[in-house]
Design an enzyme around this catalytic site. Structure first.
Site, short mmCIF file in Angstrom:
data_model
loop_
_atom_site.label_atom_id
_atom_site.label_comp_id
_atom_site.label_asym_id
_atom_site.label_seq_id
_atom_site.Cartn_x
_atom_site.Cartn_y
_atom_site.Cartn_z
N CYS A 1 0.83 -1.21 0.00
CA CYS A 1 0.00 0.00 0.00
C CYS A 1 0.87 1.26 0.00
CB CYS A 1 -0.92 -0.01 1.21
SG CYS A 1 -2.01 1.42 1.28
N CYS B 1 0.65 4.98 6.79
CA CYS B 1 0.08 4.84 8.13
C CYS B 1 1.10 4.14 9.03
CB CYS B 1 -1.21 4.03 8.06
SG CYS B 1 -2.32 4.58 6.74
N CYS C 1 0.77 0.48 10.28
CA CYS C 1 0.31 -0.58 9.39
C CYS C 1 1.44 -1.36 8.71
CB CYS C 1 -0.60 -0.01 8.32
SG CYS C 1 -1.34 -1.32 7.31
N CYS D 1 -16.26 -9.37 6.44
CA CYS D 1 -15.57 -8.12 6.11
C CYS D 1 -14.35 -8.44 5.25
CB CYS D 1 -15.08 -7.42 7.37
SG CYS D 1 -16.32 -7.29 8.65
N CYS E 1 -19.15 -6.39 4.35
CA CYS E 1 -18.45 -5.12 4.61
C CYS E 1 -17.16 -5.11 3.81
CB CYS E 1 -18.15 -4.98 6.10
SG CYS E 1 -17.31 -3.43 6.51
N CYS F 1 -19.06 2.18 8.82
CA CYS F 1 -18.30 1.53 9.90
C CYS F 1 -17.05 2.36 10.09
CB CYS F 1 -17.94 0.10 9.49
SG CYS F 1 -16.82 -0.71 10.66
N ARG G 1 -17.44 -2.32 18.18
CA ARG G 1 -16.74 -3.58 17.94
C ARG G 1 -15.38 -3.59 18.63
NH1 ARG G 1 -17.19 -3.70 12.76
NH2 ARG G 1 -19.21 -4.67 13.00
N1 SAM Z 1 -6.48 0.50 3.28
C1 SAM Z 1 -7.76 0.69 3.80
C2 SAM Z 1 -7.82 1.81 4.81
O1 SAM Z 1 -6.81 2.11 5.43
O2 SAM Z 1 -8.90 2.34 5.01
C3 SAM Z 1 -8.35 -0.57 4.42
C4 SAM Z 1 -7.48 -1.51 5.22
S1 SAM Z 1 -6.74 -0.85 6.72
C5 SAM Z 1 -5.61 -2.10 7.13
C6 SAM Z 1 -8.08 -0.91 7.90
C7 SAM Z 1 -7.84 -0.45 9.30
O3 SAM Z 1 -7.09 -1.41 10.02
C8 SAM Z 1 -7.06 0.82 9.52
O4 SAM Z 1 -7.84 1.96 9.33
C9 SAM Z 1 -6.65 0.69 10.98
O5 SAM Z 1 -7.63 1.27 11.80
C10 SAM Z 1 -6.62 -0.81 11.20
N2 SAM Z 1 -5.24 -1.27 11.47
C11 SAM Z 1 -4.26 -1.45 10.57
N3 SAM Z 1 -3.12 -1.88 11.17
C12 SAM Z 1 -3.39 -1.95 12.49
C13 SAM Z 1 -2.61 -2.31 13.63
N4 SAM Z 1 -1.34 -2.66 13.52
N5 SAM Z 1 -3.20 -2.28 14.85
C14 SAM Z 1 -4.50 -1.92 14.96
N6 SAM Z 1 -5.29 -1.57 13.91
C15 SAM Z 1 -4.74 -1.57 12.70
FE1 SF4 Z 2 -2.71 1.23 3.45
FE2 SF4 Z 2 -2.50 0.09 5.83
FE3 SF4 Z 2 -2.93 2.71 5.65
FE4 SF4 Z 2 -4.90 0.96 4.94
S1 SF4 Z 2 -4.04 1.26 6.99
S2 SF4 Z 2 -4.24 2.82 3.85
S3 SF4 Z 2 -3.64 -0.71 4.11
S4 SF4 Z 2 -1.08 1.61 4.94
#
Ligand code: SAM
Ligand code: SF4
Ligand code: DTB
Length: 321
Positions: free
Chosen positions: A53, A57, A60, A97, A129, A189, A261
């Site tokens: 991606c 973030c 992530c 989901c 979802c 959500c 949740r």
């Molecule tokens: N890329 C899309 C987005 O960011 O909206 C969808 C997938 S993203 C992985 C979905 C959510 O997973 C993120 O918004 C975050 O809240 C959660 N998430 C990702 N990594 C995480 C982590 N290490 N610990 C807790 N929540 C996490």
């Molecule tokens: Fe990409 Fe992870 Fe951020 Fe979702 S949370 S936009 S998968 S980097």
């Protein structure tokens, strides 16, 4: 029960800091009035597109900016995804989901496959979802037409803390996608993560923005950071589980009718802390051995947890063939 959208920062900070017993009591009364019989929803999660991606973030492991070693399998195709959805339904899930590690949805074959997955999941009698980043109005309309129940798009943290966590998009981008989802008639959500180094005021501010959405998001995932090696937040200390209890209880008080949740981070909680979160008003969990790239408690352990707590799960999904 009055549903408010004008909670102030001070009111929310005060709630978050209320003596725990009083906070739990308030949350319980509101919860039991809004959810008579107290049913818990089981949501199963599957990563359709994993890793690579463009967003940065900091939490992530799927970000290209992280050096996390994730199991980056090729994108899943429609049939295997539907087989997983059927297995989740047979194990008792209500909602399926699906996640895509995308900055935004682009039109083309992968989006057509997403629509086919949504239709297939709905035909199984499950709620569907999707979480796949930003989307346009016309993409939201097509997802609605395919029968999508809800779109997950988290605000993650407060507007004030946001740019310490993500630099490749803005809070406003997030809010705009949420508006498009709502305008298309899809349920929203939307929640966040604690443990990102945010202050108590940041937690209150995130909850304030969520509760200011009108209508409130139908579901509010509360995640505790899963600190994954290779991400900038890998060394973040684990949160005190009672802070998660407080966050859940406060979300419940502010948004009485939303599903709250208890999401990522349950593996770091013992059984008693999870039961306290349920008592505080959580009425949904992720159910299944994995989240997106990290693990979740085993299904048998969750069955035992819900039985020990004497929690009723929502009646099983309508049994389609
Ligand atoms: N890329 C899309 C987005 O960011 O909206 C969808 C997938 S993203 C992985 C979905 C959510 O997973 C993120 O918004 C975050 O809240 C959660 N998430 C990702 N990594 C995480 C982590 N290490 N610990 C807790 N929540 C996490
Ligand atoms: Fe990409 Fe992870 Fe951020 Fe979702 S949370 S936009 S998968 S980097
Ligand atoms: C949400 O709020 N939490 C889920 C779901 N929505 C998509 C994701 C949690 C991901 C945890 C880290 C991982 O497994 O990669």
């Amino acid at each position: 029960m009055i549903t408010r959208h004008d909670w102030t920062q001070l009111e929310i900070e005060t709630l978050l800091a209320t003596p725990l017993m009083d906070l739990l009591w308030q949350a319980q009364q509101i919860h039991r009035a809004a959810n008579p019989g107290y049913h818990v929803q089981l949501a199963s999660l599957l990563s359709v597109r994993t890793g690579g991606c463009e967003e940065d973030c900091a939490y992530c492991p799927q970000s290209l900016h992280s050096s996390s070693a994730i199991d980056g399998h090729p994108d899943l195709e429609v049939e295997p995804v539907l087989a997983r959805a059927r297995a989740a339904r047979d194990a008792g899930a209500h909602r399926f989901c699906m996640g895509w590690a995308w900055r935004d949805i682009r039109d083309g074959a992968p989006f057509e496959a997403m629509l086919a997955m949504v239709r297939g999941v709905r035909e199984l009698g499950l709620e569907a979802c999707v979480t796949a980043g930003m989307l346009s109005g016309s993409q939201a309309a097509r997802l609605a037409q395919a029968g999508l129940t809800a779109y997950n798009h988290n605000l993650d943290t407060s507007p004030e803390h946001y740019d310490r966590i993500i630099s490749t998009r803005t809070y406003e981008d997030r809010l705009q996608t949420l508006e498009r989802v709502r305008a298309a008639g899809i349920q929203v959500c939307c929640g966040g993560i604690i443990g990102l180094g945010e202050s108590g005021a940041d937690r209150a501010s995130l909850l304030r923005v969520l509760a200011s959405l009108d209508p409130h998001p139908e579901s509010v995932p509360i995640n505790a950071l899963v600190a994954v090696a290779g991400t900038p937040l890998e060394d973040r200390p684990a949160i005190d589980p009672l802070e998660l209890v407080r966050m859940v209880a406060t979300a419940r008080i502010l948004m009485p009718h939303s599903r709250v949740r208890l999401s990522a981070g349950r593996e770091q909680l013992n059984r008693e802390a999870q039961i306290l979160c349920l008592l505080a008003g959580a009425d949904s969990i992720f159910y299944g051995d994995t989240l997106l790239t990290t693990s979740n408690p085993a299904v048998e352990a969750d069955r035992a947890l819900l039985a020990a707590a004497g929690v009723r799960v929502e009646p099983a999904a309508a049994l389609a063939p």
